[in-house]
Design a protein around this motif. Structure first.
Motif, PDB file in Angstrom:
ATOM      1  N   ASP A 216       0.812  -1.222   0.000  1.00 18.98           N
ATOM      2  CA  ASP A 216       0.000   0.000   0.000  1.00 18.98           C
ATOM      3  C   ASP A 216       0.847   1.274   0.000  1.00 18.98           C
ATOM      4  O   ASP A 216       0.526   2.252  -0.680  1.00 18.98           O
ATOM      5  CB  ASP A 216      -0.926   0.016   1.228  1.00 18.98           C
ATOM      6  N   ALA A 220       0.852   4.178  -2.776  1.00 22.54           N
ATOM      7  CA  ALA A 220       0.500   5.572  -2.493  1.00 22.54           C
ATOM      8  C   ALA A 220       1.501   6.537  -3.128  1.00 22.54           C
ATOM      9  O   ALA A 220       1.131   7.591  -3.650  1.00 22.54           O
ATOM     10  CB  ALA A 220       0.447   5.796  -0.977  1.00 22.54           C
ATOM     11  N   SER A 246      -3.702   8.878  -2.405  1.00 25.53           N
ATOM     12  CA  SER A 246      -2.373   8.742  -1.789  1.00 25.53           C
ATOM     13  C   SER A 246      -2.349   9.365  -0.390  1.00 25.53           C
ATOM     14  O   SER A 246      -1.754   8.810   0.533  1.00 25.53           O
ATOM     15  CB  SER A 246      -1.311   9.398  -2.673  1.00 25.53           C
ATOM     16  N   ILE A 249      -3.758   7.052   2.307  1.00 26.90           N
ATOM     17  CA  ILE A 249      -2.847   5.962   2.698  1.00 26.90           C
ATOM     18  C   ILE A 249      -1.701   6.500   3.557  1.00 26.90           C
ATOM     19  O   ILE A 249      -1.349   5.915   4.587  1.00 26.90           O
ATOM     20  CB  ILE A 249      -2.299   5.242   1.451  1.00 26.90           C
ATOM     21  N   GLU A 252      -2.803   7.142   7.022  1.00 31.31           N
ATOM     22  CA  GLU A 252      -2.982   5.891   7.768  1.00 31.31           C
ATOM     23  C   GLU A 252      -1.644   5.387   8.318  1.00 31.31           C
ATOM     24  O   GLU A 252      -1.563   4.894   9.439  1.00 31.31           O
ATOM     25  CB  GLU A 252      -3.602   4.822   6.861  1.00 31.31           C
ATOM     26  N   TYR A 253      -0.589   5.516   7.522  1.00 29.37           N
ATOM     27  CA  TYR A 253       0.748   5.075   7.946  1.00 29.37           C
ATOM     28  C   TYR A 253       1.472   6.144   8.768  1.00 29.37           C
ATOM     29  O   TYR A 253       2.578   5.908   9.263  1.00 29.37           O
ATOM     30  CB  TYR A 253       1.599   4.727   6.723  1.00 29.37           C
TER      31      TYR A 253
END
Length: 696
Positions: A216, A220, A246, A249, A252-253
């Protein structure tokens, strides 16, 4: 009316709530980032408290390298400390993987700071070490960073060559993750050359590979690059879809660096649509994160974006602040593409503010950089083709070698079989095999000799061509282009005749520079022609010096510089007077450029054996040893600006050196920053006919 007002109030409150949530989110991420950075100090204490036995453990070295990697965009000094320590310990215990990773970290550090020479040296060392390690991961990571450093400096052909080699290595190793990364970076090469169609082809390959391995985070990054390309070609719907995907994602990280990057890309997309307020809104959110990390290139692109957005809103003073900062930072790390963008907006601002002196200066910088990139990119097509041909040639050579090996194996089999049959058949087959091998080897050697001879001829022709086009593109086309732009602006009515007068002093300087450059270029061209000769005769040196001092007196007067002739009388030299006249004029002209107002330039000479040694000394700004080496570099055309922004051709010293050597002399210099420069040259001593007549 009341319902409309209430509705407006609700919208305002919703916008405020959204802004507060966004700010809280950003500062929450920044807090996490700060905690991560703070932990590095405790880690340093833990490392320093280790015993000497533990310091030589590979696990400990891995920890050092991992910590250095995490600090790349946050605390670069700590990165340098940990990487150097890991390198030292790896060398002690001959730990190749640790050494290779440490060298890569040091190379990235120097690349981020614009130290290109040091970065390339470390990349090459890291790559050499990595080839001794089983597996391709480390080697591919090094090749990726190495190629990217050449991309940052505009050397797309070299970058592509490394990427293509890495693609082969990743394909052979089945490393789909790195194969996706390489395809994405090759797409960026095509994007830099504005070949967006080909860029999309490689991005589609990359996203397909990322989807196949369900990565992922890498997906992104690819979406972000998709958005940038779609924004450039005006497909804003696709651009916005990909950038939003993008951002989701990355958030999220909690990847701060890439969140900042994506916010900037989103600002770029709004900028392309001329929605300047929205562009600034996203640029500001990106800036909040960039201020927490150290990513010079990303920060410069952000500053350029802000400058264009405020220019679009006609807030020139704010735009200029951002543009100047971007221009300075881009020069510091030698980011040519960002220098081009910043100089263009500074030219536009200067023109709109009627600051024509600065406008013309930045226009010339923009023209020079654009011409340089254009020339480089035109050459890249040929170089990329040459790169492909070189690689095909290597494959053909490898195929010939493989055939030889196969032939040897076949011969061995034939011999074994023939032993069971008849001795005569064995003898015949061995003889035939030897002839085949000899013929193949001979053909291969002949091809290598021919290729080597052609490469040497091409290199010699390219050196002359590169020098010629470098001077035309950088020192003639820029001023001529600027002059033409000003004339077109006056013709089209963009500036009035009264405003044109403000440009006249600067244009006169440019025309003088063009005239001087053309004279040098014609003289140098004559020395490169087959059959060019040096017509030596006895001539009085003092008359040549005095003529040039008189010729350059007006230039010296304008800068309040004193020209002092301390030449002894009746010094005769045996040389070509026209060539020595050019040498003297070039060196004195250079001294005038790099000597500030109120300075002194002294010309002196003394007899040394069978030569006359001439000294031209100034009280100018001086040069570093590195700059002096570049001035005298073989086939070099090193240029810089004088104390009043006078331009040099980069050809003068090279021309002087060639002419003096043709006359049996030599040229060298000594310099110290802030103390001035002294140029020395020797010429064969001539016969003094006057004294001969007296003696007779």
């Amino acid at each position: 009316m009341l319902s409309i007002s209430a509705h407006k109030l609700r919208i305002i409150y919703l916008k405020k709530i959204l802004a507060i949530v966004t700010i809280i989110s950003i500062y929450t991420q920044a807090a996490v980032l700060h905690a991560s950075i703070t932990s590095s100090s405790s880690f340093t204490f833990e490392l320093n408290s280790k015993k000497s036995e533990t310091a030589k453990d590979t696990t400990y070295i891995k920890a050092l390298n991992e910590k250095a990697l995490h600090l790349r965009y946050f605390k670069t000094d700590s990165l340098l400390f940990f990487a150097n320590k890991a390198l030292h310990l790896s060398e002690e215990i001959k730990y190749t993987a640790g050494k290779s990773n440490a060298l890569l970290l040091l190379a990235n550090y120097h690349s981020d700071h614009g130290n290109n020479k040091e970065a390339i040296s470390y990349y090459k060392k890291a790559l050499t070490e990595s080839k001794n390690i089983s597996g391709s991961n480390i080697q591919l990571a090094i090749m990726n960073s190495f190629a990217r450093s050449y991309y940052y400096n505009g050397n797309y052909a070299k970058s592509l060559s490394i990427y293509l080699e890495a693609v082969e290595l990743a394909t052979d190793a089945g490393n789909l993750k790195m194969l996706a990364v390489m395809n994405e970076n090759i797409a960026n090469l095509y994007k830099a050359q504005k070949d967006y169609e080909q860029a999309l082809v490689f991005l589609k390959k990359s996203i397909k590979l990322n989807d196949s391995i369900a990565n992922d985070l890498n997906s992104a990054k690819t979406y972000s690059n998709f958005a940038s390309v779609y924004g450039e070609i005006g497909n804003f719907e696709h651009a916005m879809f990909n950038i939003n995907k993008s951002i989701t994602i990355f958030e999220e990280y909690n990847n701060i660096r890439w969140i900042a990057h994506s916010y900037r890309i989103k600002g770029d997309i709004y900028l392309k649509q001329q929605k300047y307020d929205w562009a600034i809104r996203w640029y500001d959110q990106s800036a909040l994160l960039y201020n927490k990390i150290k990513n010079n290139r990303g920060k410069i692109e952000l500053l350029n974006g802000l400058s264009y957005a405020y220019y679009g809103l006609e807030k020139d003073s704010i735009s200029e602040v951002y543009a100047v900062e971007a221009y300075t930072k881009a020069q510091n790390i030698n980011s040519i593409s960002n220098v081009e963008i910043a100089s263009n907006i500074l030219y536009k601002i200067g023109k709109r503010k009627h600051d024509y002196e600065n406008a013309l200066t930045y226009l010339e910088v923009y023209k020079q950089v654009t011409d340089s990139l254009s020339k480089t990119e035109n050459g890249h097509s040929l170089r990329m083709l040459k790169t492909k041909m070189d690689r095909d040639s290597q494959k053909e050579t490898s195929a010939v070698v493989s055939k030889l090996e196969l032939a040897k194996k076949q011969s061995f089999v034939y011999i074994i079989i023939a032993i069971l049959l008849i001795w005569s058949v064995i003898t015949f087959m061995m003889s035939k095999s030897r002839k085949a091998h000899k013929k193949l080897n001979t053909e291969l050697q002949l091809k290598q000799v021919v290729l080597q001879n052609r490469e040497e001829e091409l290199e010699e022709i390219n050196q002359t061509k590169d020098k010629l086009f470098s001077i035309i593109a950088h020192d003639l086309r820029g001023p001529i282009g600027a002059l033409l732009d000003v004339l077109n602006m006056m013709k089209s009515g963009d500036i009035a005749i009264s405003e044109f007068r403000d440009f006249v002093p600067k244009l006169i300087k440019d025309v003088d520079h063009i005239s001087f450059t053309l004279n040098n270029l014609l003289s140098w061209g004559q020395t490169q022609m087959n059959g060019a000769t040096t017509n030596s005769t006895t001539v009085e040196l003092n008359s040549l010096v005095e003529n040039n001092i008189n010729l350059l007196a007006e230039t010296a007067k304008n800068k309040s510089i004193i020209l002092v002739n301390e030449m002894p009388e009746r010094l005769h030299i045996f040389s070509d007077p026209d060539q020595i006249d050019i040498v003297i004029r070039n060196i004195i002209s250079n001294a005038l450029k790099f000597t500030p107002k109120g300075g002194v330039i002294t010309v002196d000479a003394q007899v040394k054996y069978q030569f006359i040694e001439v000294t031209i000394k100034d009280t100018g700004i001086g040069m570093s040893d590195e700059a002096l080496n570049k001035v005298f570099a073989q086939n070099g055309t090193y240029t810089t600006f004088g104390t009043n922004n006078e331009k040099g051709t980069g050809l003068g010293i090279s021309l002087c050196k060639e002419m003096l050597e043709n006359n049996g002399g030599n040229l060298w210099a000594k310099s110290k920053i802030g103390k001035g420069t002294s140029f020395y040259f020797t010429i064969p001593k001539g016969q003094d006919n006057y004294h001969q007549q007296i003696a007779g």
